[in-house]
Each structure stands twice: as C-alpha cells, then as structure tokens.
Write a protein that holds these residues in place. Structure first.
Motif, PDB file in Angstrom:
ATOM      1  N   LEU A   1       0.827  -1.211   0.000  1.00  0.00           N
ATOM      2  CA  LEU A   1       0.000   0.000   0.000  1.00  0.00           C
ATOM      3  C   LEU A   1       0.862   1.261   0.000  1.00  0.00           C
ATOM      4  CD1 LEU A   1      -2.916  -0.875   2.444  1.00  0.00           C
ATOM      5  CD2 LEU A   1      -3.075  -0.423  -0.005  1.00  0.00           C
ATOM      6  N   LEU A   2       1.863   1.304   0.861  1.00  0.00           N
ATOM      7  CA  LEU A   2       2.734   2.473   0.904  1.00  0.00           C
ATOM      8  C   LEU A   2       3.513   2.632  -0.398  1.00  0.00           C
ATOM      9  CD1 LEU A   2       4.070   2.365   4.567  1.00  0.00           C
ATOM     10  CD2 LEU A   2       2.549   4.059   3.557  1.00  0.00           C
ATOM     11  N   LEU A   3       3.934   1.522  -0.969  1.00  0.00           N
ATOM     12  CA  LEU A   3       4.703   1.582  -2.210  1.00  0.00           C
ATOM     13  C   LEU A   3       3.852   2.093  -3.374  1.00  0.00           C
ATOM     14  CD1 LEU A   3       7.345   0.952  -3.717  1.00  0.00           C
ATOM     15  CD2 LEU A   3       6.479  -1.363  -4.054  1.00  0.00           C
ATOM     16  N   HIS A   4       2.651   1.552  -3.531  1.00  0.00           N
ATOM     17  CA  HIS A   4       1.849   1.883  -4.707  1.00  0.00           C
ATOM     18  C   HIS A   4       0.974   3.122  -4.529  1.00  0.00           C
ATOM     19  CE1 HIS A   4       3.232  -1.527  -6.937  1.00  0.00           C
ATOM     20  NE2 HIS A   4       2.945  -2.326  -5.922  1.00  0.00           N
ATOM     21  N   LEU A   5       0.476   3.383  -3.330  1.00  0.00           N
ATOM     22  CA  LEU A   5      -0.380   4.550  -3.130  1.00  0.00           C
ATOM     23  C   LEU A   5       0.416   5.830  -2.890  1.00  0.00           C
ATOM     24  CD1 LEU A   5      -3.293   3.160  -0.935  1.00  0.00           C
ATOM     25  CD2 LEU A   5      -3.308   3.666  -3.378  1.00  0.00           C
ATOM     26  N   PHE A   6       1.503   5.717  -2.148  1.00  0.00           N
ATOM     27  CA  PHE A   6       2.252   6.918  -1.761  1.00  0.00           C
ATOM     28  C   PHE A   6       3.673   6.951  -2.310  1.00  0.00           C
ATOM     29  CE2 PHE A   6      -0.781   6.082   1.723  1.00  0.00           C
ATOM     30  CZ  PHE A   6      -1.582   7.196   1.543  1.00  0.00           C
ATOM     31  N   GLU A   7       4.051   5.924  -3.052  1.00  0.00           N
ATOM     32  CA  GLU A   7       5.388   5.797  -3.618  1.00  0.00           C
ATOM     33  C   GLU A   7       6.474   5.894  -2.546  1.00  0.00           C
ATOM     34  OE1 GLU A   7       5.806   8.503  -6.887  1.00  0.00           O
ATOM     35  OE2 GLU A   7       4.042   7.714  -7.901  1.00  0.00           O
ATOM     36  N   VAL A   8       6.223   5.232  -1.429  1.00  0.00           N
ATOM     37  CA  VAL A   8       7.174   5.174  -0.320  1.00  0.00           C
ATOM     38  C   VAL A   8       7.677   3.740  -0.234  1.00  0.00           C
ATOM     39  CG1 VAL A   8       7.458   5.345   2.181  1.00  0.00           C
ATOM     40  CG2 VAL A   8       6.071   7.026   0.967  1.00  0.00           C
TER      41      VAL A   8
END
Length: 157
Positions: free
Chosen positions: A139-146
């Motif tokens: 979720l953090l990788l794909h939604l917020f690019e984190v």
C-alpha cells in the motif's frame, strides 16, 4: 514477590518513557532521516514533533512520580517483572531486526513475538505476521510511492 516503593517503580517507568524519545532525537533520527532540499519541508518535522511531545509527557510523568510520593510499598510478583523484561527485550530485539534486516522481517518479528507474549499462538497470528507487513508495504509503495527498507531492495535495485 519483590517489594518496591511506589515512587521507585513510577520513576523507573517514567525514566524509560523519557529516555526513549531522547534516544530517537539524539541518535536514531540523526542517522536515519536524510537531509531535505532547501525549499522542501524538512523530513524531520513530523518525527521531531512526535518525539518532543513524547519527551514532554515523559518529563511530566517524572515530575508526577517525584511529587506524588506517599511512601507506600507495593509488592510486585516476579512473574510480572519477568513478563515486563521480556516485553522490553522484544522491543529492543525488534528495533535491531528493523534496522538490520528491514521492515518486512522486523514487522513480522514484532507481530509474532507479541502474539507469543500475549499467548495468541494460533494460525491467525502467523497469517497476520505474513500478511499485514506485506499489505502495508505494498500500500505504501503503490499509493504513496514510499519504499520501506527491506531485503526486497537488494532484489529490485
């Protein structure tokens, strides 16, 4: 049973509560949060704000423990002290795992260790230990690019 003065026990707990944000502010954040560009908001703004708030609450807890002494003695079972020591050990070990191996392994370690300490040893704890860190990571990788640090960084790039 071990007998303590209530003030001693409260001061030890409040001291630990005060020491943790001080450690974060003085050593962890300085080493792990990169410098921001000149026109950007500093990356330490939010972690610093939380840590300073935590530090203020810890100092208030220290003051309260010092000022509210009535000289009373309390008895603490050794099993309770052992359980508290195990919780502290898990927190420290998890911190090392998070820093050395990464988010996925560290989160799984924390979930499994605390499930074990709380006597939740069914398949739900194992599933949570695998699924929750993975879902949060994606979720953090794909939604917020984190991208959270993990061993996957070695495979991806």
């Amino acid at each position: 049973m071990i007998t303590f003065r209530r003030r001693t026990l409260n001061l030890m707990v409040a001291g630990l509560l005060t020491a943790l944000p001080a450690i974060l502010l003085l050593w962890v954040y300085a080493a792990q949060i990169p410098e921001s560009a000149a026109e950007d908001i500093d990356a330490r703004v939010y972690p610093d704000a939380l840590a300073y708030g935590w530090l203020a609450l810890g100092l208030l807890a220290l003051a309260e423990a010092w000022l509210r002494d009535r000289g009373e003695l309390i008895e603490v079972p050794i099993a309770t002290l052992r359980h508290s020591a195990m919780i502290c050990l898990v927190v420290l070990a998890g911190f090392v795992v998070l820093n050395q191996v990464g988010y996925l392994a560290g989160s799984a370690f924390y979930i499994l260790a605390f499930a074990w300490l709380l006597r939740e040893r069914g398949p739900a704890a194992w599933a949570a230990a695998v699924l929750v860190p993975g879902i949060v990571y994606l979720l953090l990788l794909h939604l917020f690019e984190v991208r959270l640090p993990s061993l996957l960084d070695l495979l991806v790039g």
